[in-house]
Each structure stands twice: as C-alpha cells, then as structure tokens.
Motif scaffolding. Structure first.
Motif, PDB file in Angstrom:
ATOM      1  N   HIS A 274       0.817  -1.210   0.000  1.00 43.62           N
ATOM      2  CA  HIS A 274       0.000   0.000   0.000  1.00 43.62           C
ATOM      3  C   HIS A 274       0.855   1.266   0.000  1.00 43.62           C
ATOM      4  O   HIS A 274       0.455   2.300   0.507  1.00 43.62           O
ATOM      5  N   GLN A 275       2.064   1.143  -0.572  1.00 49.35           N
ATOM      6  CA  GLN A 275       2.954   2.296  -0.695  1.00 49.35           C
ATOM      7  C   GLN A 275       3.331   2.530  -2.158  1.00 49.35           C
ATOM      8  O   GLN A 275       4.249   3.290  -2.451  1.00 49.35           O
ATOM      9  N   GLY A 276       2.661   1.843  -3.079  1.00 48.78           N
ATOM     10  CA  GLY A 276       2.908   2.050  -4.506  1.00 48.78           C
ATOM     11  C   GLY A 276       4.071   1.257  -5.077  1.00 48.78           C
ATOM     12  O   GLY A 276       4.478   1.501  -6.207  1.00 48.78           O
ATOM     13  N   VAL A 277       4.612   0.307  -4.326  1.00 44.64           N
ATOM     14  CA  VAL A 277       5.773  -0.460  -4.796  1.00 44.64           C
ATOM     15  C   VAL A 277       5.407  -1.288  -6.030  1.00 44.64           C
ATOM     16  O   VAL A 277       6.155  -1.309  -7.014  1.00 44.64           O
ATOM     17  N   GLY A 278       4.271  -1.951  -6.002  1.00 37.78           N
ATOM     18  CA  GLY A 278       3.850  -2.753  -7.154  1.00 37.78           C
ATOM     19  C   GLY A 278       3.709  -1.906  -8.402  1.00 37.78           C
ATOM     20  O   GLY A 278       4.164  -2.279  -9.484  1.00 37.78           O
ATOM     21  N   LYS A 279       3.082  -0.738  -8.251  1.00 38.99           N
ATOM     22  CA  LYS A 279       2.926   0.180  -9.387  1.00 38.99           C
ATOM     23  C   LYS A 279       4.285   0.647  -9.893  1.00 38.99           C
ATOM     24  O   LYS A 279       4.500   0.760 -11.101  1.00 38.99           O
ATOM     25  N   LYS A 280       5.202   0.924  -8.979  1.00 40.91           N
ATOM     26  CA  LYS A 280       6.547   1.355  -9.384  1.00 40.91           C
ATOM     27  C   LYS A 280       7.243   0.257 -10.186  1.00 40.91           C
ATOM     28  O   LYS A 280       7.957   0.541 -11.145  1.00 40.91           O
ATOM     29  N   MET A 281       7.049  -1.007  -9.760  1.00 41.54           N
ATOM     30  CA  MET A 281       7.680  -2.117 -10.475  1.00 41.54           C
ATOM     31  C   MET A 281       7.145  -2.208 -11.909  1.00 41.54           C
ATOM     32  O   MET A 281       7.926  -2.351 -12.859  1.00 41.54           O
ATOM     33  N   VAL A 282       5.829  -2.111 -12.065  1.00 38.90           N
ATOM     34  CA  VAL A 282       5.234  -2.195 -13.404  1.00 38.90           C
ATOM     35  C   VAL A 282       5.678  -1.004 -14.251  1.00 38.90           C
ATOM     36  O   VAL A 282       6.051  -1.156 -15.421  1.00 38.90           O
ATOM     37  N   LYS A 283       5.673   0.181 -13.665  1.00 33.84           N
ATOM     38  CA  LYS A 283       6.103   1.379 -14.392  1.00 33.84           C
ATOM     39  C   LYS A 283       7.561   1.259 -14.827  1.00 33.84           C
ATOM     40  O   LYS A 283       7.920   1.590 -15.960  1.00 33.84           O
ATOM     41  N   SER A 284       8.403   0.765 -13.944  1.00 35.41           N
ATOM     42  CA  SER A 284       9.820   0.595 -14.258  1.00 35.41           C
ATOM     43  C   SER A 284      10.016  -0.431 -15.377  1.00 35.41           C
ATOM     44  O   SER A 284      10.855  -0.251 -16.261  1.00 35.41           O
ATOM     45  N   LEU A 285       9.235  -1.503 -15.347  1.00 37.59           N
ATOM     46  CA  LEU A 285       9.304  -2.508 -16.407  1.00 37.59           C
ATOM     47  C   LEU A 285       8.944  -1.876 -17.752  1.00 37.59           C
ATOM     48  O   LEU A 285       9.625  -2.102 -18.757  1.00 37.59           O
ATOM     49  N   LYS A 286       7.885  -1.060 -17.758  1.00 34.91           N
ATOM     50  CA  LYS A 286       7.473  -0.370 -18.989  1.00 34.91           C
ATOM     51  C   LYS A 286       8.570   0.567 -19.492  1.00 34.91           C
ATOM     52  O   LYS A 286       8.778   0.691 -20.695  1.00 34.91           O
ATOM     53  N   GLU A 287       9.265   1.219 -18.570  1.00 27.18           N
ATOM     54  CA  GLU A 287      10.346   2.132 -18.954  1.00 27.18           C
ATOM     55  C   GLU A 287      11.561   1.369 -19.489  1.00 27.18           C
ATOM     56  O   GLU A 287      12.239   1.833 -20.406  1.00 27.18           O
ATOM     57  N   MET A 288      11.831   0.184 -18.910  1.00 28.23           N
ATOM     58  CA  MET A 288      12.963  -0.624 -19.368  1.00 28.23           C
ATOM     59  C   MET A 288      12.704  -1.227 -20.747  1.00 28.23           C
ATOM     60  O   MET A 288      13.636  -1.435 -21.519  1.00 28.23           O
ATOM     61  N   TYR A 289      11.445  -1.537 -21.039  1.00 25.99           N
ATOM     62  CA  TYR A 289      11.058  -2.187 -22.287  1.00 25.99           C
ATOM     63  C   TYR A 289       9.898  -1.410 -22.917  1.00 25.99           C
ATOM     64  O   TYR A 289       8.770  -1.905 -22.968  1.00 25.99           O
ATOM     65  N   PRO A 290      10.162  -0.191 -23.412  1.00 27.25           N
ATOM     66  CA  PRO A 290       9.066   0.656 -23.906  1.00 27.25           C
ATOM     67  C   PRO A 290       8.345   0.084 -25.132  1.00 27.25           C
ATOM     68  O   PRO A 290       7.203   0.443 -25.391  1.00 27.25           O
TER      69      PRO A 290
ATOM     70  N   LYS B 218       7.433  -3.023 -25.498  1.00 23.21           N
ATOM     71  CA  LYS B 218       6.645  -4.198 -25.116  1.00 23.21           C
ATOM     72  C   LYS B 218       5.283  -3.789 -24.561  1.00 23.21           C
ATOM     73  O   LYS B 218       5.180  -2.845 -23.780  1.00 23.21           O
ATOM     74  N   GLN B 219       4.270  -4.534 -24.949  1.00 23.45           N
ATOM     75  CA  GLN B 219       2.956  -4.400 -24.330  1.00 23.45           C
ATOM     76  C   GLN B 219       2.972  -5.206 -23.037  1.00 23.45           C
ATOM     77  O   GLN B 219       3.580  -6.265 -22.989  1.00 23.45           O
ATOM     78  N   ILE B 220       2.307  -4.732 -22.008  1.00 22.84           N
ATOM     79  CA  ILE B 220       2.255  -5.426 -20.727  1.00 22.84           C
ATOM     80  C   ILE B 220       0.834  -5.969 -20.528  1.00 22.84           C
ATOM     81  O   ILE B 220      -0.135  -5.223 -20.667  1.00 22.84           O
ATOM     82  N   SER B 221       0.754  -7.250 -20.223  1.00 18.35           N
ATOM     83  CA  SER B 221      -0.546  -7.851 -19.925  1.00 18.35           C
ATOM     84  C   SER B 221      -0.411  -8.677 -18.652  1.00 18.35           C
ATOM     85  O   SER B 221       0.675  -8.821 -18.103  1.00 18.35           O
ATOM     86  N   ALA B 222      -1.531  -9.241 -18.214  1.00 15.40           N
ATOM     87  CA  ALA B 222      -1.543 -10.015 -16.970  1.00 15.40           C
ATOM     88  C   ALA B 222      -2.120 -11.398 -17.234  1.00 15.40           C
ATOM     89  O   ALA B 222      -2.802 -11.616 -18.232  1.00 15.40           O
ATOM     90  N   ASN B 223      -1.821 -12.326 -16.328  1.00 17.51           N
ATOM     91  CA  ASN B 223      -2.496 -13.620 -16.373  1.00 17.51           C
ATOM     92  C   ASN B 223      -3.667 -13.564 -15.388  1.00 17.51           C
ATOM     93  O   ASN B 223      -3.912 -12.531 -14.758  1.00 17.51           O
ATOM     94  N   GLU B 224      -4.363 -14.682 -15.217  1.00 16.63           N
ATOM     95  CA  GLU B 224      -5.546 -14.666 -14.339  1.00 16.63           C
ATOM     96  C   GLU B 224      -5.199 -14.369 -12.887  1.00 16.63           C
ATOM     97  O   GLU B 224      -6.008 -13.819 -12.140  1.00 16.63           O
ATOM     98  N   ASN B 225      -3.973 -14.682 -12.459  1.00 16.55           N
ATOM     99  CA  ASN B 225      -3.577 -14.439 -11.074  1.00 16.55           C
ATOM    100  C   ASN B 225      -3.169 -12.997 -10.814  1.00 16.55           C
ATOM    101  O   ASN B 225      -3.304 -12.498  -9.696  1.00 16.55           O
ATOM    102  N   THR B 226      -2.626 -12.329 -11.829  1.00 20.02           N
ATOM    103  CA  THR B 226      -2.123 -10.969 -11.632  1.00 20.02           C
ATOM    104  C   THR B 226      -3.068  -9.909 -12.184  1.00 20.02           C
ATOM    105  O   THR B 226      -2.874  -8.725 -11.933  1.00 20.02           O
ATOM    106  N   ALA B 227      -4.096 -10.316 -12.919  1.00 20.99           N
ATOM    107  CA  ALA B 227      -5.011  -9.361 -13.555  1.00 20.99           C
ATOM    108  C   ALA B 227      -5.655  -8.387 -12.575  1.00 20.99           C
ATOM    109  O   ALA B 227      -5.707  -7.183 -12.866  1.00 20.99           O
ATOM    110  N   PRO B 228      -6.148  -8.846 -11.408  1.00 23.24           N
ATOM    111  CA  PRO B 228      -6.801  -7.871 -10.511  1.00 23.24           C
ATOM    112  C   PRO B 228      -5.862  -6.715 -10.120  1.00 23.24           C
ATOM    113  O   PRO B 228      -6.289  -5.558 -10.067  1.00 23.24           O
TER     114      PRO B 228
END
Length: 116
Positions: free
Chosen positions: A80-96, A98-108
């Motif tokens: 609840h400090q935005g760490v997960g969002k930072k990880m996804v954002k950083s991944l997008k920045e490292m691989y601009p 690439k499209q990012i999608s989720a599986n059934e476990n990570t989709a929510p």
C-alpha cells in the motif's frame, strides 16, 4: 530500482514469491524459481530500495512483442505504498516497445495499475 534476478537472490525471491496464493507449496515454489532460472522466456526482476522488497516475474512473448506478468509480490510491510505500481512502471520504462498484460492471477492488481 528494478534489477534482474540472480541465483544469489534465490532465498529472497522465494520468500517474496511465497506471498503469491499459487506459490504456497514449497515444491511448487522451488519448481517456479527453477523455471525462471532455466526458461529464457521467463524473466524475474526484484525491486530494491534499501532492501529487496518486491518481485516481478514475466513471460516474454516475443512473437506478440509483449510481456505477460506471471508473478507480482511485495513484502507485506511495504504494501500500500505504490511499490507494485513502481515495479510495473519501471518494467514499462525498461522495455518501452513491449505491451504489458496479466495472467488470471495478476489481472486484478494490473487492472488497478492501469495508470502506471
């Protein structure tokens, strides 16, 4: 900072991954880590601030030019400090490219993170 997994981080990665509901069983957890170490299409990243507090695992779908997020986990004391969002954002920045999608476990979580 998002860093690539190395074998020396195995115990930390296993600890973080064990917070995923699908990875509670030790044998399953060990098999999952082994898959990330041996399958060139699976990439495992760790989130490091002062300590390693997060984990992000993706399936590289080169034919679709995308990453599918397989695992995402944050140490409970840092949630609840935005760490997960930072990880996804950083991944997008490292691989601009690439499209990012989720599986059934990570989709929510990823749906909550669309603003990343």
């Amino acid at each position: 900072m998002l860093i690539r997994y190395k074998k020396t981080f195995e115990k930390i990665a296993m600890g973080l991954m064990s917070f995923m509901p699908t990875e509670k069983d030790l044998k399953k957890l060990q098999a999952t880590i082994k898959d990330y170490e041996t399958d060139e299409n699976l990439l495992l990243f760790l989130w490091k601030e002062e300590d390693i507090i997060g984990l992000l695992g993706v399936l590289n779908k080169d034919d679709e030019n995308s990453f599918e997020i397989q695992h995402i986990s944050v140490n409970p004391s840092h949630r609840h400090q935005g760490v997960g969002k930072k990880m996804v954002k950083s991944l997008k920045e490292m691989y601009p490219d690439k499209q990012i999608s989720a599986n059934e476990n990570t989709a929510p979580f990823i749906e909550k993170c669309e603003s990343c």
